[in-house]
Design an enzyme around this catalytic site. Sequence first.
Site, short mmCIF file in Angstrom:
data_model
loop_
_atom_site.label_atom_id
_atom_site.label_comp_id
_atom_site.label_asym_id
_atom_site.label_seq_id
_atom_site.Cartn_x
_atom_site.Cartn_y
_atom_site.Cartn_z
N SER A 309 0.82 -1.20 0.00
CA SER A 309 0.00 0.00 0.00
C SER A 309 0.86 1.27 0.00
O SER A 309 1.55 1.54 -0.98
CB SER A 309 -0.95 -0.04 1.20
N ASP A 320 10.52 5.01 -10.04
CA ASP A 320 10.20 5.64 -11.32
C ASP A 320 11.14 6.80 -11.63
O ASP A 320 11.52 7.01 -12.80
CB ASP A 320 8.76 6.14 -11.32
N LYS A 334 -0.69 -4.11 -3.40
CA LYS A 334 -1.98 -3.50 -3.04
C LYS A 334 -2.03 -2.12 -3.68
O LYS A 334 -1.52 -1.15 -3.15
CB LYS A 334 -2.15 -3.41 -1.53
#
Length: 410
Positions: A309, A320, A334
Amino acid sequence: MSQKNQNRALIALALCVALCLAALMGAGVLALNITRTHSVSRPITQAEIDELDRYARLNEVYEMITNDYYIDVDADQLILGAIDGMTASLNDPYTYYQTPEDVEEEQTYEEGVYYGIGVQLLAGSDDKLYVTRAYANSPARRAGIRSGDIVTAIAGETLTGSSAEQLNRAVDMIRGEQYTGVDVTVLRGGEELTFNVTRDTVTINRVEYSVLEGNIGYIAIYEFMGDDVAGFNEALDVLLKQKVSALVIDLRDNPGGLLGDVLDIADRLLDEGLVVYMENRHGERQSFYSEKGGVDLPMAVLVNGFSASASEVLTGALQDYGVAEVVGETTFGKGIVQTITTFGGDGAGLHMTTESYYTPNGRSIHGTGIEPDVVIAPEEDDEINAEQPDPAKDAQLRKAVELLTEKIEK
């Protein structure tokens, strides 16, 4: 439809709307969305008729049980059961209703002080109930319970990680009166062990930090709630003043937490830019950004299968943008968001999955997780200890330190 049936349907619709409005007036957030400026007479649609039929059947069953069941029943318990039935039918372990008592207990946990045994539990995707942390100086730690143990029973009652109800049941059972005992049975390495643990005051800290050999800073974040933001800011400020050469962020076994907290922490680690965006089923998007500027240090993030999460939000953004090497095992996966609504009438609450989230590059990690840049599993005799991190006893941490040392030397 005959005029008589249409009139009856209109009356039923009016009654349904009135009942819904009465219920929503106690539901804080939802009540704000209701506005009435004028009334318009119109024929009722077939879709509205169908919905009324569904409500009528629910009411019929309720009336039959309350009037004709062979013993008296608790009407409030019937309503609670109906609500639980609706949420359970979604097959979503993250959508569930909470009684006022449940909400109060959750708030106590988030504040960080309660009576219990001092463990963090996670319902795994394999339906097992895992101990992801036994807090330092906690009754559980003193009794011998460890991170990684699989809870199979509490007080003799068999439990699993198959649903939010099972997880909440386990949490309820390990909490209780101070100085009372509870038997906790765990599976460890194929062996079943039972510990009698005496409940006591548990104080939760969400952050640990230290300086490793080679002048590498280390920060472990256990959850994104409570004192996590203050603890992280303190840790980072101290390590920067000590002029560490690199930074390890340990998110292993971190099950997630609050979006606002992870955004505050991302603010300290990332340059200005998108951290995460969310979309609901209607395609409506919310985007969240870092604003303050990042840390100009080589970084590594440690993750494992219990990093979930909010942990994946932070890990995905750092990966990224290429500002940190992700080291460890594939994360939990999740990639959905829950909205928490507290009902004003009695303080009950509803956790409901409302959106999916995506990393800055548009990746959805739900059900797949984040693949580390360097995949490495812990070794059999590893001793992972965030309070006293030791790369010699922690293969994943050792690999992160090796990568950062190479970057420092370059």
